[in-house]
Design a protein around this motif. Structure first.
Motif, short mmCIF file in Angstrom:
data_model
loop_
_atom_site.label_atom_id
_atom_site.label_comp_id
_atom_site.label_asym_id
_atom_site.label_seq_id
_atom_site.Cartn_x
_atom_site.Cartn_y
_atom_site.Cartn_z
N GLU A 4 0.83 -1.20 0.00
CA GLU A 4 0.00 0.00 0.00
C GLU A 4 0.87 1.26 0.00
O GLU A 4 0.58 2.23 -0.70
CB GLU A 4 -0.95 0.01 1.20
CG GLU A 4 -2.19 -0.83 0.99
CD GLU A 4 -3.14 -0.19 0.01
OE1 GLU A 4 -3.92 0.69 0.39
OE2 GLU A 4 -3.09 -0.56 -1.19
N GLU A 5 1.95 1.25 0.76
CA GLU A 5 2.85 2.40 0.78
C GLU A 5 3.56 2.55 -0.58
O GLU A 5 3.72 3.66 -1.08
CB GLU A 5 3.88 2.26 1.92
CG GLU A 5 4.91 3.37 1.96
CD GLU A 5 4.35 4.78 2.13
OE1 GLU A 5 5.11 5.73 1.90
OE2 GLU A 5 3.15 4.94 2.49
N ARG B 63 2.32 1.62 -3.42
CA ARG B 63 1.27 2.13 -4.32
C ARG B 63 1.08 3.63 -4.13
O ARG B 63 0.97 4.38 -5.09
CB ARG B 63 -0.05 1.38 -4.08
CG ARG B 63 -1.20 1.90 -4.95
CD ARG B 63 -2.43 1.04 -4.79
NE ARG B 63 -3.11 1.19 -3.54
CZ ARG B 63 -4.08 2.08 -3.31
NH1 ARG B 63 -4.47 2.92 -4.26
NH2 ARG B 63 -4.67 2.12 -2.13
N ARG B 64 1.03 4.09 -2.88
CA ARG B 64 0.85 5.51 -2.59
C ARG B 64 1.96 6.34 -3.25
O ARG B 64 1.70 7.32 -3.93
CB ARG B 64 0.84 5.74 -1.07
CG ARG B 64 0.52 7.17 -0.65
CD ARG B 64 0.74 7.36 0.85
NE ARG B 64 2.15 7.38 1.20
CZ ARG B 64 2.95 8.44 1.05
NH1 ARG B 64 2.48 9.58 0.58
NH2 ARG B 64 4.22 8.37 1.38
N LYS B 65 3.19 5.90 -3.09
CA LYS B 65 4.33 6.62 -3.68
C LYS B 65 4.27 6.58 -5.20
O LYS B 65 4.57 7.57 -5.87
CB LYS B 65 5.65 6.04 -3.17
CG LYS B 65 5.91 6.37 -1.72
CD LYS B 65 7.21 5.76 -1.24
CE LYS B 65 7.48 6.11 0.22
NZ LYS B 65 8.67 5.45 0.73
N TYR C 60 -1.68 13.69 -8.71
CA TYR C 60 -1.73 13.64 -7.25
C TYR C 60 -0.61 14.51 -6.68
O TYR C 60 0.55 14.34 -7.01
CB TYR C 60 -1.58 12.20 -6.76
CG TYR C 60 -2.73 11.32 -7.17
CD1 TYR C 60 -3.90 11.30 -6.42
CD2 TYR C 60 -2.65 10.52 -8.31
CE1 TYR C 60 -4.97 10.50 -6.80
CE2 TYR C 60 -3.72 9.72 -8.69
CZ TYR C 60 -4.87 9.72 -7.93
OH TYR C 60 -5.92 8.92 -8.31
N LEU D 56 -0.95 12.66 -0.90
CA LEU D 56 -1.77 11.46 -0.75
C LEU D 56 -1.39 10.77 0.55
O LEU D 56 -0.22 10.46 0.78
CB LEU D 56 -1.53 10.53 -1.94
CG LEU D 56 -2.57 9.49 -2.29
CD1 LEU D 56 -3.94 10.11 -2.49
CD2 LEU D 56 -2.15 8.75 -3.55
N ASN D 57 -2.39 10.55 1.40
CA ASN D 57 -2.16 9.90 2.68
C ASN D 57 -3.16 8.76 2.84
O ASN D 57 -4.35 8.95 2.62
CB ASN D 57 -2.37 10.90 3.83
CG ASN D 57 -1.52 12.13 3.64
OD1 ASN D 57 -0.31 12.07 3.72
ND2 ASN D 57 -2.16 13.26 3.36
N PHE D 58 -2.66 7.59 3.20
CA PHE D 58 -3.50 6.45 3.52
C PHE D 58 -3.48 6.32 5.04
O PHE D 58 -2.43 6.09 5.63
CB PHE D 58 -2.98 5.18 2.88
CG PHE D 58 -2.99 5.17 1.37
CD1 PHE D 58 -3.69 6.12 0.64
CD2 PHE D 58 -2.29 4.20 0.68
CE1 PHE D 58 -3.71 6.09 -0.76
CE2 PHE D 58 -2.31 4.16 -0.71
CZ PHE D 58 -3.01 5.11 -1.43
N GLN E 67 -5.57 2.44 8.39
CA GLN E 67 -5.78 1.23 7.61
C GLN E 67 -5.97 0.01 8.51
O GLN E 67 -5.15 -0.27 9.38
CB GLN E 67 -4.62 1.00 6.65
CG GLN E 67 -4.59 2.00 5.51
CD GLN E 67 -3.54 1.65 4.49
OE1 GLN E 67 -2.39 1.39 4.83
NE2 GLN E 67 -3.93 1.65 3.23
N MET F 129 -8.47 8.03 3.09
CA MET F 129 -7.50 8.61 2.16
C MET F 129 -7.73 10.12 2.15
O MET F 129 -8.85 10.59 1.98
CB MET F 129 -7.69 8.05 0.74
CG MET F 129 -6.71 8.61 -0.26
SD MET F 129 -6.90 7.87 -1.91
CE MET F 129 -8.47 8.57 -2.39
#
Length: 124
Positions: free
Chosen positions: A11-12, A14-16, A60, A63-65, A68, A83
């Motif tokens: 997930e991290e 993907r965020r980056k 973007y 962006l912060n997840f 979780q 998000m």
């Protein structure tokens, strides 16, 4: 490393990759039959989402997840959370504040994202 830690790392990553518009990384991470549903209810398949990201239709900025909750059962992982961030969509600035649901599945020995669903949190 536990499966939950592995999913958290994905997930991290993907965020980056979304922030960097790293199409190659996202192409590898996304299942071929990905269903990506934005907070405005627009649903895109993998090819269209990646095409639009590469063309800067989605840009973007932040962006912060958050919050979780990751659950793994068999070859599926379900993530619920929030998000937040900032994105420019087709030239229009948008503040993100949504609840999200993400599904990853283990296919051919590796995890791939199958579904993303975003639901906006109403402003107070």
């Amino acid at each position: 490393m536990s499966e939950i830690e592995e999913i958290a790392e994905l997930e991290e990553r993907r965020r980056k990759a979304m922030l960097d518009a790293d199409i190659a990384v996202l192409d590898e991470m996304f299942a071929d039959d990905l269903s990506y549903t934005h907070s405005n209810a627009v649903m895109e398949r993998k090819a269209l989402y990646l095409e639009r990201l590469a063309a800067k239709h989605y840009d973007y900025r932040e962006l912060n997840f958050l919050d979780q909750d990751i659950r793994v059962t068999g070859d599926a992982a379900l993530i619920t959370g929030r998000m937040t961030g900032e994105v420019v969509i087709a030239g229009q600035f948008r503040q993100l504040n949504s609840r999200t649901t993400v599904v990853w599945t283990r296919q051919h020995g590796r995890w791939q994202m199958l579904t993303f669903q975003s639901t906006p949190i109403p402003a107070p």
